[in-house]
Write a protein that holds these residues in place. Structure first.
Motif, mmCIF file in Angstrom:
data_model
loop_
_atom_site.group_PDB
_atom_site.id
_atom_site.type_symbol
_atom_site.label_atom_id
_atom_site.label_comp_id
_atom_site.label_asym_id
_atom_site.label_seq_id
_atom_site.Cartn_x
_atom_site.Cartn_y
_atom_site.Cartn_z
ATOM 1 N N ALA B 157 0.812 -1.216 0.000
ATOM 2 C CA ALA B 157 0.000 0.000 0.000
ATOM 3 C C ALA B 157 0.844 1.263 0.000
ATOM 4 N N PHE B 158 2.145 1.104 0.248
ATOM 5 C CA PHE B 158 3.025 2.280 0.262
ATOM 6 C C PHE B 158 3.561 2.594 -1.132
ATOM 7 N N ARG B 177 -2.847 -6.111 3.008
ATOM 8 C CA ARG B 177 -2.363 -4.776 2.628
ATOM 9 C C ARG B 177 -1.185 -4.410 3.517
ATOM 10 N N ALA B 179 1.442 -1.995 4.962
ATOM 11 C CA ALA B 179 1.604 -0.557 5.164
ATOM 12 C C ALA B 179 3.070 -0.155 5.034
ATOM 13 N N MET B 189 -1.852 -2.810 7.081
ATOM 14 C CA MET B 189 -2.825 -1.735 7.287
ATOM 15 C C MET B 189 -3.844 -2.207 8.330
#
Lengths: 190, 190
Positions: B157-158, B177, B179, B189
């Motif tokens: 997700a980054f 997900r 992070a 996440m």
């Protein structure tokens, strides 16, 4: 496997003298239900054999291999194809010549995923000249693992692959064995 | 998906700043049972959406895509990668840049397997910079088919992939997900 033979008869396209395209259900578009039935069939055929791992080659071997692994509760490893001349460290590798494409691929497997003594079932979508399966056999041999059999979805029995594997003493089980293409028709082995 | 996050935490290896290797269960060695659970999860998430076809890219997208197709009873098509400059006729095609390998692949799908008006669910193993999924989106657009969503096994997700797809108005559902990678640890996440 009757269902598979019917599907090949219905959807298979013969190109040239000896190429069979089954890209409507096996190696481009995929019929997931048929793949599951194929996996179940291999699991039934090899049910009395101790198997630690299933080995195949990307890409079209992956679906039947994973469905067989699911039915047999064993992990699957797929060899990666690599056209570059440099290979990473820590891999078992073999050269595979494609008669269809007239190219050489290196196939490779991370050594962490194939270790000495493991009992390996090879699964692949096609057996024609036997080059891909022979490459997998070479890799299993390098790893000092043991081949317990080879499950093939479609065998072109008029090409030399079967003989190659017979001579190596490998048990080969094919779900559909094509005897010949004659006048655009597919004949299966009786 | 809790089970998947646990497996990533247990088996994932972080390489460099932003690469996650999950080759013990997803993209070299495969855990068939986990793949089936992933397929079932996508089927549950997208159960209220009309889907005609699942689209993915070889090789590692194939297993989650086929398991999702099995659960949803729809066919799967995988785009083939092609490094050669000449393309066959009758294909939809897009260029996909790999940030990891710094190479461009053409991906292509036979036009027979993606037709106007079809409702397409995209499935892929990773969403990072979004190049692979963007390539599939480009192909679906060429075919005048419709994207109903994208199911991703592992999203970083980054990186910018999610934003790219959000801006294109595509519903993205990721099972895990990530992070950040911090001090060799994986943070998901919330």
């Amino acid at each position: 496997m009757k269902l598979l033979e019917e599907r090949i008869r219905q959807d298979g396209r013969i190109l040239g003298k000896d190429i069979l395209k089954v890209d409507t259900f096996l190696n481009h578009q995929i019929d997931p239900e048929l793949m599951q039935k194929i996996g179940d069939e291999f699991a039934t055929i090899f049910r009395d054999v101790a198997i630690d791992k299933i080995l195949t080659v990307e890409s079209s071997g992956i679906e039947p291999a994973v469905m067989t692994g699911l039915a047999l509760h064993v992990p699957v490893v797929f060899a990666r194809k690599n056209k570059s001349l440099t290979l990473p460290d820590g891999v078992w590798t073999a050269d595979v010549y494609s008669f269809t494409k007239q190219t050489i691929n290196h196939i490779m497997i991370d050594q962490r995923f194939l270790t000495a003594g493991e009992r390996v079932l090879i699964i692949d979508d096609f057996l024609a000249n036997g080059q891909a399966v022979a490459g997998l056999v070479a890799i299993v041999t390098q790893a000092h693992a043991e081949i317990v059999g080879a499950g093939i979805v479609i065998e072109k029995a008029f090409q030399q692959g079967r003989q190659l594997l017979d001579e190596a003493g490998i048990r080969v089980e094919s779900l559909a064995r094509i005897a010949a293409f004659e006048n655009g028709q597919i004949t299966f082995m009786a």
